[in-house]
Design an enzyme around this catalytic site. Structure first.
Site, PDB file in Angstrom:
ATOM      1  N   GLY A 105       0.874  -1.170   0.000  1.00 33.60           N
ATOM      2  CA  GLY A 105       0.000   0.000   0.000  1.00 33.60           C
ATOM      3  C   GLY A 105       0.904   1.210   0.000  1.00 33.60           C
ATOM      4  CD  GLN A 152       5.640  -6.490  -0.024  1.00 29.75           C
ATOM      5  OE1 GLN A 152       6.324  -6.994  -0.890  1.00 29.75           O
ATOM      6  NE2 GLN A 152       4.444  -6.021  -0.259  1.00 29.75           N
TER       7      GLN A 152
HETATM    8  P1  GDP Z   1       5.029   2.796   1.679  1.00 27.72           P
HETATM    9  O1  GDP Z   1       4.298   1.511   1.745  1.00 27.72           O
HETATM   10  O2  GDP Z   1       6.489   2.624   1.982  1.00 27.72           O
HETATM   11  O3  GDP Z   1       4.832   3.554   0.400  1.00 27.72           O
HETATM   12  O4  GDP Z   1       4.433   3.693   2.874  1.00 27.72           O
HETATM   13  P2  GDP Z   1       2.874   3.896   3.255  1.00 27.72           P
HETATM   14  O5  GDP Z   1       2.258   4.755   2.223  1.00 27.72           O
HETATM   15  O6  GDP Z   1       2.239   2.588   3.538  1.00 27.72           O
HETATM   16  O7  GDP Z   1       3.000   4.606   4.645  1.00 27.72           O
HETATM   17  C1  GDP Z   1       3.619   5.856   4.792  1.00 27.72           C
HETATM   18  C2  GDP Z   1       2.596   6.833   5.393  1.00 27.72           C
HETATM   19  O8  GDP Z   1       3.262   7.971   5.910  1.00 27.72           O
HETATM   20  C3  GDP Z   1       1.604   7.372   4.375  1.00 27.72           C
HETATM   21  O9  GDP Z   1       0.393   7.644   5.017  1.00 27.72           O
HETATM   22  C4  GDP Z   1       2.290   8.664   3.908  1.00 27.72           C
HETATM   23  O10 GDP Z   1       1.347   9.621   3.393  1.00 27.72           O
HETATM   24  C5  GDP Z   1       2.892   9.152   5.176  1.00 27.72           C
HETATM   25  N1  GDP Z   1       4.147   9.898   5.064  1.00 27.72           N
HETATM   26  C6  GDP Z   1       5.120   9.776   4.121  1.00 27.72           C
HETATM   27  N2  GDP Z   1       6.186  10.538   4.445  1.00 27.72           N
HETATM   28  C7  GDP Z   1       5.886  11.142   5.597  1.00 27.72           C
HETATM   29  C8  GDP Z   1       6.604  12.039   6.449  1.00 27.72           C
HETATM   30  O11 GDP Z   1       7.740  12.411   6.215  1.00 27.72           O
HETATM   31  N3  GDP Z   1       5.944  12.469   7.581  1.00 27.72           N
HETATM   32  C9  GDP Z   1       4.701  12.064   7.900  1.00 27.72           C
HETATM   33  N4  GDP Z   1       4.144  12.542   9.018  1.00 27.72           N
HETATM   34  N5  GDP Z   1       3.994  11.203   7.120  1.00 27.72           N
HETATM   35  C10 GDP Z   1       4.593  10.756   5.999  1.00 27.72           C
HETATM   36  P1  IMO Z   2       4.400  -1.887   1.624  1.00 31.30           P
HETATM   37  O1  IMO Z   2       4.870  -2.092   0.210  1.00 31.30           O
HETATM   38  C1  IMO Z   2       4.061  -3.537   5.663  1.00 31.30           C
HETATM   39  C2  IMO Z   2       3.585  -7.870   5.985  1.00 31.30           C
HETATM   40  C3  IMO Z   2       2.249  -8.358   6.548  1.00 31.30           C
HETATM   41  C4  IMO Z   2       2.698  -9.649   7.231  1.00 31.30           C
HETATM   42  C5  IMO Z   2       3.769 -10.173   6.281  1.00 31.30           C
HETATM   43  C6  IMO Z   2       3.235 -11.221   5.294  1.00 31.30           C
HETATM   44  O2  IMO Z   2       3.200  -1.048   1.747  1.00 31.30           O
HETATM   45  O3  IMO Z   2       5.534  -1.467   2.497  1.00 31.30           O
HETATM   46  P2  IMO Z   2       1.754 -11.067   3.088  1.00 31.30           P
HETATM   47  O4  IMO Z   2       0.355 -10.580   2.898  1.00 31.30           O
HETATM   48  O5  IMO Z   2       2.765 -10.376   2.269  1.00 31.30           O
HETATM   49  O6  IMO Z   2       1.864 -12.562   2.978  1.00 31.30           O
HETATM   50  O7  IMO Z   2       2.063 -10.750   4.644  1.00 31.30           O
HETATM   51  O8  IMO Z   2       4.240  -9.053   5.550  1.00 31.30           O
HETATM   52  N1  IMO Z   2       3.471  -6.964   4.812  1.00 31.30           N
HETATM   53  C7  IMO Z   2       3.659  -5.654   4.879  1.00 31.30           C
HETATM   54  N2  IMO Z   2       3.903  -4.841   5.938  1.00 31.30           N
HETATM   55  N3  IMO Z   2       4.026  -3.015   4.406  1.00 31.30           N
HETATM   56  C8  IMO Z   2       3.823  -3.813   3.338  1.00 31.30           C
HETATM   57  O9  IMO Z   2       3.915  -3.362   2.062  1.00 31.30           O
HETATM   58  C9  IMO Z   2       3.573  -5.183   3.551  1.00 31.30           C
HETATM   59  N4  IMO Z   2       3.301  -6.230   2.739  1.00 31.30           N
HETATM   60  C10 IMO Z   2       3.255  -7.304   3.527  1.00 31.30           C
HETATM   61  O10 IMO Z   2       1.720  -7.424   7.454  1.00 31.30           O
HETATM   62  O11 IMO Z   2       3.326  -9.350   8.451  1.00 31.30           O
HETATM   63 MG    MG Z   3       2.657   0.664   2.770  1.00 25.05          MG
END
Ligand code: GDP
Ligand code: IMO
Ligand code: MG
Length: 433
Positions: free
Chosen positions: A40, A227
């Site tokens: 995500g 991930q």
């Molecule tokens: P990803 O899976 O590595 O792309 O990260 P996610 O999108 O799952 O989670 C990162 C979250 O932190 C999202 O809700 C972003 O909008 C938010 N975010 C990203 N950079 C920053 C930051 O520097 N500060 C804060 N407060 N939020 C951030």
């Molecule tokens: P992004 O790309 C955080 C975690 C799940 C679980 C383990 C196995 O957004 O960083 P799966 O469904 O892959 O078999 O789950 O991996 N996991 C993540 N945790 N960010 C992710 O993706 C993840 N994708 C899988 O929570 O512990």
């Molecule tokens: Mg994510």
């Protein structure tokens, strides 16, 4: 060709999506090459928030081509929903999105198997997956006999392939305790997938050839990891991992682009740690500070909405994953989340059975017993979310970043102080305190 990679160095959600969007402007192609809709990735720009699961985070940049390469597992229903969601917001992907004909297809039985395994394993052994069918789909890919690839969706023979697999899956699930009533209806699933196939046909192509041509033509290619390195199937905290090579070692296998074309790898790390699902987490905070970080960082899963476990930055774990991923520079994200704290702790070593170590253990049982050795850093206690240069950051925030750099042994080139694309600081060498 300058291959640039963005890899998460912790357990996922390091803000890879934000960084990829920020970097996408100068790129010809952005490539997702492993994982699936378990990812995500959030992009915030122009007052809009986009949550991407299968579609690369280069999608907001009109001139980039977005490629979902061979190593990804694709759920056709979810990707079609994502394409439509973007279309509704004025982003058209025909001609800008290519899906590998070698990528494997996630079927309803994979999602059911994921849920059943989740229900069968109680307590601490539960992996806490995202329930997107990722593990079961990769299991069928490696097993080969019951696998369907995106290329199969648009070729003759799909009906027979689905019929054989659906019958096998129904029979095999009947042998498990609470799945006797599960029945995969061949007709319904075939009709559904033939329909998905027609809708996805314009996007399906040989992305391995496309990327190898891009290499020959000296194109700029950005690889977007999903991930994080500590969730890598071979080198992460097994079995509490995902089912693909999510560290830097997976880039070539998943995309088909040889390692020698990868010029730079940016390792993305939060200024603290989070983890979703099961598994050891030595620096986890189960107190008010952990809760404060969760609320301030809005640490709730992008895919599942689950509260993320929060803890202090773990330099032992990140040093390991930065080395494993070949990080040539680092991006520190979510620095603003720590702005309220009087004191910030950083784990600089582990004590395991009375022995001090900076080595990240290969077995989770050892990691489970690791007692973190902390170093304390003074908090800066001021709002940094509008800082646009390294110099504007308070001195104590500069030294915190500097300390992380030295502990990991890799220079930092980007600092993120908020979710918006604009809240990103590009650093230059020699800038550190
Ligand atoms: P990803 O899976 O590595 O792309 O990260 P996610 O999108 O799952 O989670 C990162 C979250 O932190 C999202 O809700 C972003 O909008 C938010 N975010 C990203 N950079 C920053 C930051 O520097 N500060 C804060 N407060 N939020 C951030
Ligand atoms: P992004 O790309 C955080 C975690 C799940 C679980 C383990 C196995 O957004 O960083 P799966 O469904 O892959 O078999 O789950 O991996 N996991 C993540 N945790 N960010 C992710 O993706 C993840 N994708 C899988 O929570 O512990
Ligand atoms: Mg994510």
């Amino acid at each position: 060709m300058a291959g640039l990679c963005v890899i998460g160095l912790q357990w996922g959600d390091e803000a890879k999506g934000k960084l990829v969007d920020w970097l996408a402007d100068g790129q010809d192609i952005v490539v997702r090459y492993q994982g699936g809709a378990n990812a995500g990735h959030t992009v915030v720009a122009g007052g809009q928030t986009y949550k991407l699961h299968l579609i690369p985070s280069g999608v907001l940049c009109p001139r980039t081509l977005n490629v979902v390469a061979a190593g990804v597992v694709i759920d056709p229903e979810l990707i079609l929903r994502e394409i439509q969601g973007l279309r509704d917001r004025g982003i058209e992907l025909v001609g800008r999105l290519v899906l590998s004909d070698r990528a494997h297809v996630v079927f309803p039985w994979h999602v059911v198997e994921d849920r059943i395994w989740h229900e069968l394993v109680p307590g601490d052994g539960n992996l806490g997956t995202t329930l997107r069918g990722i593990g079961p789909c990769y299991r069928d890919k490696v097993g080969r006999s019951f696998a369907v690839r995106m290329g199969d969706l648009i070729r003759p023979g799909l009906r027979e392939q689905i019929a054989t697999i659906a019958r096998f899956k129904t029979a095999s699930l009947k042998s498990l305790p609470h799945t006797q009533s599960v029945e995969f209806d061949v007709e319904t699933i075939t009709r559904q997938f033939l329909d998905y196939a027609e809708q996805l046909r314009p996007y399906i192509a040989d992305t391995t050839a496309l990327l190898l041509d891009a290499v020959d033509d000296d194109k700029q290619v950005l690889f977007e990891g999903a991930q994080g390195a500590l969730l890598d199937i071979d080198h992460g905290t097994f079995p509490y991992v995902t089912s693909s090579n999510s560290s830097g070692v997976g880039i070539s296998a998943g995309s088909g682009v040889p390692p020698r074309f990868i010029a730079r790898t940016i390792g993305v790390m939060k200024a603290y740690s989070t983890r979703v699902g099961g598994g050891p987490f030595p620096t986890e905070l189960q107190d008010a500070i952990g809760q404060q970080i969760r609320e301030r960082g809005r640490e709730y899963g992008t895919t599942t909405g689950r509260p993320r476990r929060c803890g202090w930055f773990d330099a032992v774990a990140v040093r390991y994953s930065a080395r494993l991923s070949g990080a040539s520079s680092l991006a520190v994200t979510m620095l603003d989340v720590l702005s309220d704290l009087d004191e910030i702790r950083v784990c600089v070593g582990y004590e395991i059975d009375g022995q001090l170590t900076r080595q990240f253990p290969s077995h989770v049982a050892d990691l489970q017993r690791a007692v973190p050795i902390f170093e304390n850093c003074a908090g800066w206690k001021s709002d940094i979310s509008n800082c646009t240069t390294f110099e504007e950051l308070p001195r104590l925030a500069q030294s915190y970043v500097d300390r992380l750099t030295h502990l990991i042994g890799v220079p930092i080139d980007t600092i993120s102080v908020g979710p918006d694309r604009r809240q990103t600081i590009a650093c230059h060498e020699g800038q550190f305190a």
